[in-house]
Design a protein around this motif. Structure first.
Motif, PDB file in Angstrom:
ATOM      1  N   SER A 142       5.092   2.269  -4.861  1.00 35.75           N
ATOM      2  CA  SER A 142       5.278   1.108  -5.736  1.00 35.75           C
ATOM      3  C   SER A 142       5.979  -0.048  -5.033  1.00 35.75           C
ATOM      4  CB  SER A 142       6.078   1.502  -6.976  1.00 35.75           C
ATOM      5  OG  SER A 142       7.358   2.006  -6.599  1.00 35.75           O
ATOM      6  N   GLN A 145       4.688  -3.691  -0.583  1.00 32.83           N
ATOM      7  CA  GLN A 145       4.197  -4.994  -0.997  1.00 32.83           C
ATOM      8  C   GLN A 145       4.485  -5.985   0.110  1.00 32.83           C
ATOM      9  OE1 GLN A 145       6.578  -6.489  -4.374  1.00 32.83           O
ATOM     10  NE2 GLN A 145       8.064  -4.890  -3.921  1.00 32.83           N
ATOM     11  N   ARG A 171       5.990  -3.465  -6.930  1.00 36.39           N
ATOM     12  CA  ARG A 171       4.957  -4.394  -7.394  1.00 36.39           C
ATOM     13  C   ARG A 171       4.931  -4.450  -8.914  1.00 36.39           C
ATOM     14  NH1 ARG A 171       2.572  -0.950  -4.093  1.00 36.39           N
ATOM     15  NH2 ARG A 171       1.385  -0.027  -5.809  1.00 36.39           N
ATOM     16  N   GLN A 174       2.636  -1.860 -11.227  1.00 35.74           N
ATOM     17  CA  GLN A 174       2.135  -0.816 -10.305  1.00 35.74           C
ATOM     18  C   GLN A 174       1.808   0.426 -11.115  1.00 35.74           C
ATOM     19  OE1 GLN A 174       3.018   2.235  -8.733  1.00 35.74           O
ATOM     20  NE2 GLN A 174       4.628   2.612 -10.218  1.00 35.74           N
TER      21      GLN A 174
END
Length: 183
Positions: A142, A145, A171, A174
């Motif tokens: 998650s 990024q 994110r 996510q």
């Protein structure tokens, strides 16, 4: 270190995929534009004196500013070294790939993982992406990024842009399964 300017960018994502993000997803970037300590010297075999004179001061300058700009605990982080055309990519790498630089941010963020990085040589105004990873577990998907950065007038040919970025979360929206689910 000859500092020309500091740029701070804070991004708040309040909607993603047509749905609200609550609380807003925050990312902060702080970049220093400095003279390249090795520019104009030709090929420099020993970068250590420049690292010693510059890297720790840069980390000490940038890390608390990212924490302050983010205004929340950091969960993901990254770094960048963008070198002007009269320098070498190795010059940016020399400043950001040393504990003298990175440990300032690791301590400020209570982090244990290595900072992901981008380095490149480029003209002023180039776009670059700073990759971000979780501060204690780089396998947490998650938090994989990146954040896009552009400083319109930097780096000049004899400058380096050194930047740190921090995110208060992964994110927005996510929904990938944990990495362990595929192992």
């Amino acid at each position: 270190m000859n500092l020309r300017k500091i740029v701070t960018i804070v991004e708040e994502i309040v909607s993603e995929g047509g749905r609200p993000v609550d609380p807003a997803a925050r990312v902060a970037i702080v970049a220093a534009v400095i003279d390249n300590p090795w520019a104009g010297e030709g090929f420099v075999d020993d970068l250590a004196p420049g690292i010693e004179a510059t890297a720790s001061d840069l980390g000490a300058l940038l890390a608390p500013r990212v924490i302050e700009a983010l205004g929340a605990p950091i969960e993901a982080y990254g770094k960048a070294g963008i070198v002007g055309l009269n320098g070498e990519i190795e010059h940016g790498s020399a400043l950001i790939h040393t504990l003298k630089f990175g440990d300032h941010f690791r301590r400020a963020a209570n982090a244990t993982t290595l900072l992901p990085a981008v380095e490149k040589r480029a003209t002023a105004g180039t776009l670059f992406d700073i990759p971000l990873k979780h501060i204690t577990d780089q396998t947490i998907r998650s938090h994989h990024q990146s954040v896009e950065v552009r400083i319109p007038d930097a780096p000049h040919p004899n400058e380096i842009v050194i930047a740190l970025a921090g995110a208060a979360q992964g994110r927005p929206q996510q929904r990938l399964a944990p990495l362990a689910s595929e192992q």
